[in-house]
Structures are given as C-alpha cells and as structure tokens.
Design a protein around this motif. Structure first.
Motif, PDB file in Angstrom:
ATOM      1  N   ARG A 149       0.199  -1.261  -0.009  1.00  0.00           N
ATOM      2  CA  ARG A 149      -0.225   0.162  -0.053  1.00  0.00           C
ATOM      3  C   ARG A 149       0.624   1.540   0.441  1.00  0.00           C
ATOM      4  O   ARG A 149       0.569   2.294  -0.714  1.00  0.00           O
ATOM      5  CB  ARG A 149      -1.070  -0.034   1.686  1.00  0.00           C
ATOM      6  N   HIS A 150       1.900   1.274   0.063  1.00  0.00           N
ATOM      7  CA  HIS A 150       2.795   2.034   0.644  1.00  0.00           C
ATOM      8  C   HIS A 150       3.982   2.590  -0.482  1.00  0.00           C
ATOM      9  O   HIS A 150       5.169   3.299  -0.710  1.00  0.00           O
ATOM     10  CB  HIS A 150       3.836   2.678   1.906  1.00  0.00           C
ATOM     11  N   GLY A 151       3.773   1.495  -1.622  1.00  0.00           N
ATOM     12  CA  GLY A 151       4.756   1.524  -2.389  1.00  0.00           C
ATOM     13  C   GLY A 151       6.175   0.667  -2.355  1.00  0.00           C
ATOM     14  O   GLY A 151       7.022   0.936  -2.476  1.00  0.00           O
ATOM     15  N   LEU A 152       6.310   0.115  -1.330  1.00  0.00           N
ATOM     16  CA  LEU A 152       7.510  -0.644  -0.714  1.00  0.00           C
ATOM     17  C   LEU A 152       7.760  -2.232  -1.241  1.00  0.00           C
ATOM     18  O   LEU A 152       6.835  -2.511  -0.930  1.00  0.00           O
ATOM     19  CB  LEU A 152       7.565  -0.710   0.626  1.00  0.00           C
ATOM     20  N   PRO A 153       8.215  -2.284  -2.595  1.00  0.00           N
ATOM     21  CA  PRO A 153       8.440  -3.556  -2.679  1.00  0.00           C
ATOM     22  C   PRO A 153       9.348  -4.430  -2.226  1.00  0.00           C
ATOM     23  O   PRO A 153       9.608  -4.144  -0.854  1.00  0.00           O
ATOM     24  CB  PRO A 153       9.256  -3.396  -4.296  1.00  0.00           C
ATOM     25  N   PRO A 154       9.167  -6.411  -1.971  1.00  0.00           N
ATOM     26  CA  PRO A 154       9.796  -7.279  -1.235  1.00  0.00           C
ATOM     27  C   PRO A 154      11.308  -6.850  -0.828  1.00  0.00           C
ATOM     28  O   PRO A 154      11.863  -6.078  -2.160  1.00  0.00           O
ATOM     29  CB  PRO A 154       9.326  -8.448  -1.491  1.00  0.00           C
ATOM     30  N   ALA A 155      12.089  -6.886   0.306  1.00  0.00           N
ATOM     31  CA  ALA A 155      13.053  -6.995   0.493  1.00  0.00           C
ATOM     32  C   ALA A 155      13.768  -8.757  -0.387  1.00  0.00           C
ATOM     33  O   ALA A 155      12.950  -9.677  -1.069  1.00  0.00           O
ATOM     34  CB  ALA A 155      13.882  -7.678   1.528  1.00  0.00           C
TER      35      ALA A 155
END
Length: 361
Positions: free
Chosen positions: A158-164
């Motif tokens: 939702r906050h535009g942070l992709p997986p590590a």
C-alpha cells in the motif's frame, strides 16, 4: 441540528399513528351504515382533491403511516390511495432498508491495524531495505506487537515498498558515511607572508570525524621533508592504535611513491584523485577554505614560526571548540572538563579575531 430534525420527524409520526389508532377504535364502535356512509364521503372527497391537485406531497411520516396501514387493506382496494401500489411498495422497502441500515453491526473482515503499527512497519522497511516480511514480523513481536506476514506485505504494498531485497539500498550519504570511518585525506596549501615569502602547509583530515592533523610548515616541500612528516604521522597512529584503510590525495608532484609507501607499511592505501578534480578531495579542500576564511585572511604572517603558532592555535580551536554542521553542531573533540553551569566567559584568539565561550568554574 440533524438529531433535532430526526426527533421532530419521529414525534410527528408517533402523533399521527396514535391519532389514527384512536380513529380506528372510534369507527369500530359505529354501526355499519354510518361507517359505509363515512367511507363513501371520504372517497368522494379524495376524488375531488384528485381533480384539483396534480401531485400530492407526502412527508416521511405520511409515507411511513400509509405503508404500515396499507398492509391491513387488501391489494385490490389500494386504488383509493393518492399514489399507485408500486409507490406504496417502494415506501415499504425504504422503511425496511432504513431499519437494517441503522442497525449497529461490525464491518466484515479483520479489524484494521492501528496507525502506530502501520507507521512502525513502514519505518522498519525503509530503514532496513534488506529485511523481509518475516524479519519485520519478528522485530514487531519483540516489541509486543503481533501481526501476520500477510498484513506486513499488504501494508508495504500500500505504501509502494516492494519486497526485500528489491527495495532501495542505502543513499549516497549513508554509503559514504559508512565508508568514511576508515578514510584519511591530505593536501597542501600555501600562505604568503608580509615579506612575500611563500610557505607550504601539509595537513591530514579524518573524513569521518573531521579532525585535522597539522603535519608541518616549510618553504621547500622536497621529497625527504614530505616523507619524514608522513613517517611521524603514521608513527603517531600506530602508537594510538588507530587503523585506517585509505588515504585520498591529489596528483601533486610533492606526493611521491615513497610517500605512499610510508602509509602502505601500516595498511593504508593511497588513492589519487582524477586529474583537475578538486571535488574528489572535497573534505580537505573544504578545510583549506575554512582556515582561510576564519583565520588566515584576517592576519599578516611575518615568519614561519608565526605561521606555525597561528595554525597550531587554530587547529586546536577547530578540533575542540568550533561547532560543526557535519557533526550536529558539536565540537569534534569536546573537552571533558567543560562545565554546564556557571558564568559564561569569553576567550579571545588572535587578538579577538575568533572568540571562544566557556563557563567559568
């Protein structure tokens, strides 16, 4: 305002309902002939009103009362109403919808995460780009917060942070700060005296702490002098048990291969900057500008001894008393005996060109 209006509508509906209920009891006590006659009169009045009114206007309480009483009358007799049977059925459906819409109920699905937990998940992900979902779940559990892996993945998406590890890596500032702890930078600068004699100053600055080391002043920076100053400095580093990895220098001919070998002997590799690229040695160049603007541009130097004394005092001031923006406005080497209470006193340096402030004991 809205509650007062709703209360008025409810009271109006109750009044009309009670009034019609008493009217129905009164009709029940009459004989059949009188009741039929009254019904005929009412129907005739309705027919007269229909000829005079194109469209009747009903309030919410009127619609509710008609919809409720219509259930007591057979469907084939609804022709006597002002409205069509379809309209009455629509009113009834609205009553049911209003009843169940205002009925208290919980929204379907899991309850949403608290705002504080969401902010903490986003903070962990941004501060630690290599942390996966399970690592974040584990860190939250250490803090007494229980969330699932799916919830963490949903919040990050939702906050535009992709997986590590596909999130953004460290910024240039973070990368250089991490590398700067083991880097030194060195350079020469010159000072012209009153008698137009030129002196050369050799110094070293620690990139991470910004601490400056004055290596020497000379009128003839030959190879032997430069190498000897390098040996003195590296000996001091070894005695203090300090370790560095790189030394940044420019391509000045005064820095010879012998100079680099002195540092290489204690594990420090010399890195030459590109040709005509002063920004590649920015920390050293910035200190030269600082010492000129703060001190040398306001003094007349008349001898080498005078210059050495001035630079020694300024380096002490720079390392121990001057606030630095790169160090959160704190001195590089704060004095441990500095008092927090007491009268503030001023100490002048170079005849008042620079002032230092301390608290008197």
């Amino acid at each position: 305002m809205e509650s007062a209006r709703l209360l008025t509508v409810v009271l109006s509906f109750l009044y009309r309902l009670v009034h019609r209920a008493f009217g129905a009891l009164k009709l029940a006590r009459r004989d059949a002939i009188a009741k039929d006659a009254e019904i005929l009169v009412l129907r005739h009045q309705v027919a007269v009103l229909r000829r005079q009114v194109d469209r009747a206007r009903f309030t919410w309480s009127d619609r509710a009362l008609i919809a409720l009483l219509a259930g007591l009358i057979p469907r084939e007799r609804w022709t006597g109403f002002f409205v069509t049977p379809k309209t009455i059925l629509d009113w009834h459906r609205r009553l049911l919808a209003r009843r169940w819409t205002t009925y208290p109920h919980r929204r379907p699905g899991r309850p949403s995460l608290e705002r504080e937990t969401v902010d903490l998940i986003v903070r962990f992900a941004r501060e630690h780009p290599r942390w996966g979902y399970l690592r974040i779940v584990g860190e939250l559990r250490k803090l007494g917060i229980t969330v699932s892996k799916t919830s963490v993945a949903t919040v990050l998406a939702r906050h535009g942070l992709p997986p590590a590890p596909r999130r953004e890596g460290p910024t240039w500032s973070q990368f250089l700060s991490a590398q700067a702890k083991r880097i030194l930078a060195t350079d020469f600068f010159h000072v012209d005296s009153m008698m137009l004699r030129r002196y050369y100053v050799l110094f070293v600055i620690e990139v991470d702490s910004r601490v400056v080391h004055l290596l020497g002043v000379t009128t003839n920076p030959v190879m032997a002098w430069v190498v000897q100053r390098a040996r003195n400095f590296t000996s001091d580093l070894e005695d203090a048990g300090r370790r560095f990895r790189f030394l940044i220098r420019d391509r000045d001919t005064k820095f010879t291969a012998s100079f680099d070998e002195v540092f290489k002997a204690i594990g420090i590799s010399a890195i030459r900057t590109p040709v005509r690229s002063p920004k590649a040695n920015a920390f050293a160049e910035r200190w030269v500008r600082t010492v000129r603007e703060d001190c040398l541009d306001h003094l007349l130097i008349y001898s080498m001894c005078h210059l050495q004394a001035v630079l020694a005092d300024y380096v002490r001031h720079y390392n121990e008393a001057r606030p630095h923006r790169g160090r959160q406005l704190a001195p590089l080497l704060p004095r441990h005996d500095q008092l927090r209470t007491g009268e503030i006193c001023r100490r002048d340096i170079f005849g008042g060109i620079i002032h230092e402030y301390d608290r008197a004991a």
